[in-house]
Design a protein around this motif. Structure first.
Motif, PDB file in Angstrom:
ATOM      1  N   GLU A 111       0.809  -1.222   0.000  1.00  0.00           N
ATOM      2  CA  GLU A 111       0.000   0.000   0.000  1.00  0.00           C
ATOM      3  C   GLU A 111       0.843   1.273   0.000  1.00  0.00           C
ATOM      4  OE1 GLU A 111      -2.920  -0.072   3.044  1.00  0.00           O
ATOM      5  OE2 GLU A 111      -3.562  -2.145   2.644  1.00  0.00           O
ATOM      6  N   LYS A 112       2.166   1.115  -0.007  1.00  0.00           N
ATOM      7  CA  LYS A 112       3.085   2.257  -0.034  1.00  0.00           C
ATOM      8  C   LYS A 112       2.788   3.231   1.116  1.00  0.00           C
ATOM      9  CE  LYS A 112       3.697   1.963  -5.042  1.00  0.00           C
ATOM     10  NZ  LYS A 112       3.604   2.669  -6.343  1.00  0.00           N
ATOM     11  N   LEU A 113       2.818   2.684   2.308  1.00  0.00           N
ATOM     12  CA  LEU A 113       2.526   3.484   3.491  1.00  0.00           C
ATOM     13  C   LEU A 113       3.820   4.003   4.115  1.00  0.00           C
ATOM     14  CD1 LEU A 113      -0.164   1.203   5.177  1.00  0.00           C
ATOM     15  CD2 LEU A 113      -0.551   3.182   3.708  1.00  0.00           C
ATOM     16  N   LYS A 114       3.724   5.137   4.737  1.00  0.00           N
ATOM     17  CA  LYS A 114       4.841   5.701   5.470  1.00  0.00           C
ATOM     18  C   LYS A 114       4.928   5.043   6.844  1.00  0.00           C
ATOM     19  CE  LYS A 114       4.427  10.192   3.167  1.00  0.00           C
ATOM     20  NZ  LYS A 114       4.208  11.654   3.351  1.00  0.00           N
ATOM     21  N   PRO A 115       6.090   5.137   7.512  1.00  0.00           N
ATOM     22  CA  PRO A 115       6.227   4.501   8.838  1.00  0.00           C
ATOM     23  C   PRO A 115       5.156   4.929   9.832  1.00  0.00           C
ATOM     24  CG  PRO A 115       8.369   5.179   8.016  1.00  0.00           C
ATOM     25  CD  PRO A 115       7.353   5.709   7.043  1.00  0.00           C
ATOM     26  N   LEU A 116       4.816   6.237   9.845  1.00  0.00           N
ATOM     27  CA  LEU A 116       3.782   6.697  10.759  1.00  0.00           C
ATOM     28  C   LEU A 116       2.422   6.112  10.400  1.00  0.00           C
ATOM     29  CD1 LEU A 116       2.989   8.452  13.133  1.00  0.00           C
ATOM     30  CD2 LEU A 116       2.723  10.385  11.567  1.00  0.00           C
ATOM     31  N   GLU A 117       2.143   5.999   9.099  1.00  0.00           N
ATOM     32  CA  GLU A 117       0.873   5.410   8.662  1.00  0.00           C
ATOM     33  C   GLU A 117       0.803   3.928   9.020  1.00  0.00           C
ATOM     34  OE1 GLU A 117      -0.078   8.203   4.746  1.00  0.00           O
ATOM     35  OE2 GLU A 117       1.089   6.357   4.523  1.00  0.00           O
ATOM     36  N   ARG A 174      -1.908   2.245  11.398  1.00  0.00           N
ATOM     37  CA  ARG A 174      -2.678   1.064  10.988  1.00  0.00           C
ATOM     38  C   ARG A 174      -2.595  -0.017  12.062  1.00  0.00           C
ATOM     39  NH1 ARG A 174      -3.816  -1.611   6.161  1.00  0.00           N
ATOM     40  NH2 ARG A 174      -4.175   0.460   5.285  1.00  0.00           N
ATOM     41  N   ARG A 175      -1.424  -0.198  12.606  1.00  0.00           N
ATOM     42  CA  ARG A 175      -1.259  -1.190  13.665  1.00  0.00           C
ATOM     43  C   ARG A 175      -2.068  -0.800  14.899  1.00  0.00           C
ATOM     44  NH1 ARG A 175       2.616  -2.060  17.857  1.00  0.00           N
ATOM     45  NH2 ARG A 175       2.859  -4.271  18.321  1.00  0.00           N
ATOM     46  N   LEU A 176      -2.062   0.478  15.244  1.00  0.00           N
ATOM     47  CA  LEU A 176      -2.862   0.943  16.380  1.00  0.00           C
ATOM     48  C   LEU A 176      -4.353   0.743  16.130  1.00  0.00           C
ATOM     49  CD1 LEU A 176      -1.019   4.245  17.350  1.00  0.00           C
ATOM     50  CD2 LEU A 176      -1.172   2.173  18.721  1.00  0.00           C
ATOM     51  N   GLU A 177      -4.765   0.990  14.904  1.00  0.00           N
ATOM     52  CA  GLU A 177      -6.179   0.804  14.557  1.00  0.00           C
ATOM     53  C   GLU A 177      -6.585  -0.653  14.686  1.00  0.00           C
ATOM     54  OE1 GLU A 177      -9.212   1.536  10.756  1.00  0.00           O
ATOM     55  OE2 GLU A 177      -7.076   2.037  10.606  1.00  0.00           O
ATOM     56  N   ASP A 178      -5.738  -1.552  14.165  1.00  0.00           N
ATOM     57  CA  ASP A 178      -6.041  -2.987  14.272  1.00  0.00           C
ATOM     58  C   ASP A 178      -6.024  -3.444  15.724  1.00  0.00           C
ATOM     59  OD1 ASP A 178      -6.228  -3.047  11.545  1.00  0.00           O
ATOM     60  OD2 ASP A 178      -4.192  -3.826  11.226  1.00  0.00           O
ATOM     61  N   LEU A 179      -5.076  -2.909  16.497  1.00  0.00           N
ATOM     62  CA  LEU A 179      -4.996  -3.278  17.900  1.00  0.00           C
ATOM     63  C   LEU A 179      -6.219  -2.791  18.666  1.00  0.00           C
ATOM     64  CD1 LEU A 179      -3.329  -4.539  20.168  1.00  0.00           C
ATOM     65  CD2 LEU A 179      -2.178  -2.345  20.446  1.00  0.00           C
ATOM     66  N   SER A 180      -6.661  -1.573  18.391  1.00  0.00           N
ATOM     67  CA  SER A 180      -7.862  -1.032  19.039  1.00  0.00           C
ATOM     68  C   SER A 180      -9.091  -1.854  18.668  1.00  0.00           C
ATOM     69  CB  SER A 180      -8.066   0.425  18.643  1.00  0.00           C
ATOM     70  OG  SER A 180      -6.954   1.217  18.995  1.00  0.00           O
ATOM     71  N   GLU A 181      -9.185  -2.226  17.398  1.00  0.00           N
ATOM     72  CA  GLU A 181     -10.319  -3.046  16.962  1.00  0.00           C
ATOM     73  C   GLU A 181     -10.305  -4.406  17.652  1.00  0.00           C
ATOM     74  OE1 GLU A 181     -12.225  -4.841  12.800  1.00  0.00           O
ATOM     75  OE2 GLU A 181     -10.423  -3.583  12.764  1.00  0.00           O
ATOM     76  N   SER A 182      -9.102  -4.980  17.814  1.00  0.00           N
ATOM     77  CA  SER A 182      -8.994  -6.257  18.502  1.00  0.00           C
ATOM     78  C   SER A 182      -9.435  -6.141  19.956  1.00  0.00           C
ATOM     79  CB  SER A 182      -7.554  -6.759  18.425  1.00  0.00           C
ATOM     80  OG  SER A 182      -7.389  -7.940  19.181  1.00  0.00           O
ATOM     81  N   ILE A 183      -9.042  -5.063  20.620  1.00  0.00           N
ATOM     82  CA  ILE A 183      -9.435  -4.866  22.020  1.00  0.00           C
ATOM     83  C   ILE A 183     -10.934  -4.656  22.134  1.00  0.00           C
ATOM     84  CG2 ILE A 183      -9.194  -3.322  23.999  1.00  0.00           C
ATOM     85  CD1 ILE A 183      -6.320  -2.845  23.137  1.00  0.00           C
ATOM     86  N   VAL A 184     -11.508  -3.900  21.204  1.00  0.00           N
ATOM     87  CA  VAL A 184     -12.962  -3.686  21.211  1.00  0.00           C
ATOM     88  C   VAL A 184     -13.683  -5.018  21.020  1.00  0.00           C
ATOM     89  CG1 VAL A 184     -14.875  -2.655  19.932  1.00  0.00           C
ATOM     90  CG2 VAL A 184     -12.855  -1.284  20.466  1.00  0.00           C
TER      91      VAL A 184
END
Length: 205
Positions: A128-134, A138-148
């Motif tokens: 997806e040609k993402l930058k390190p911050l992106e 994305r990892r934070l988003e997936d982690l938050s979704e997993s916790i939810v």
């Protein structure tokens, strides 16, 4: 910076899982069990034995369905996606060739990951040609979704347990009322029976 602080603390708390190592004797079988949610990616890596032998690696669910099986699994990777919340079992079995004498214990290492840990974010960043911050977002988003999802599952289980407790309490109440009615009926019958008996024996008028 303040809103990012809880997320950074969460990342520090939820660190990468460490591999599991154990000794497997010759002609022996050892299984590891773990509960995993539905629609979860599960990967395994570094399944190693440090002495030559024949191994069988087999992963099954609680119904006995084989999700992964491989002979001579001295090294390799595996991956599968769960269809439902279940207890999954990974079994290692040491098989010796015919005529082989006693073999020393084998050291087996299993690095099993699921959910966010199983995703290859480096590969996602390349595709997806993402930058390190992106990638980190994305990892934070997936982690938050997993916790939810974990909290939603816990809430569902709590509701199921509450319904079970209420149903059990209702049944116990009905059984207690029925038992009391039986005891009262039995006591009343004993009183009338004894009174009739004593009258028949002319012990009372």
């Amino acid at each position: 910076r303040a809103p990012l602080l809880p997320l950074l603390l969460l990342l520090l708390l939820v660190g990468p899982a460490r591999p599991i190592s154990f000794q497997l004797p010759g002609k022996a079988r050892k299984c590891l069990r773990e509960e995993i949610h539905r629609d979860t990616l599960v990967t395994g890596d570094k399944v190693l034995c440090f002495l030559p032998s024949l191994f069988l690696l087999q992963i099954t669910d609680s119904a006995g369905h084989i999700l992964y099986a491989k002979e001579d699994a001295s090294k390799g990777k595996f991956a599968f996606t769960t269809e439902d919340y279940d207890m999954f079992e990974a079994c290692f079995e040491s098989k010796l060739p015919v005529g082989t004498g006693r073999m020393p214990d084998q050291l087996v290492t299993l690095d099993m990951k699921h959910g966010v840990e199983a995703k290859n974010y480096e590969e996602i960043a390349k595709v997806e040609k993402l930058k390190p911050l992106e990638v980190e977002l994305r990892r934070l988003e997936d982690l938050s979704e997993s916790i939810v999802n974990d909290f939603a599952y816990m809430k569902k289980r709590e509701e199921e347990m509450r319904d079970t407790n209420e149903s059990t309490n209702t049944r116990v109440l009905y059984f207690s009322v029925f038992s009391m009615c039986c005891l009262i009926g039995l006591a009343t019958w004993q009183v009338f029976y004894l009174r009739r008996f004593f009258k028949a024996k002319k012990l009372i008028e």
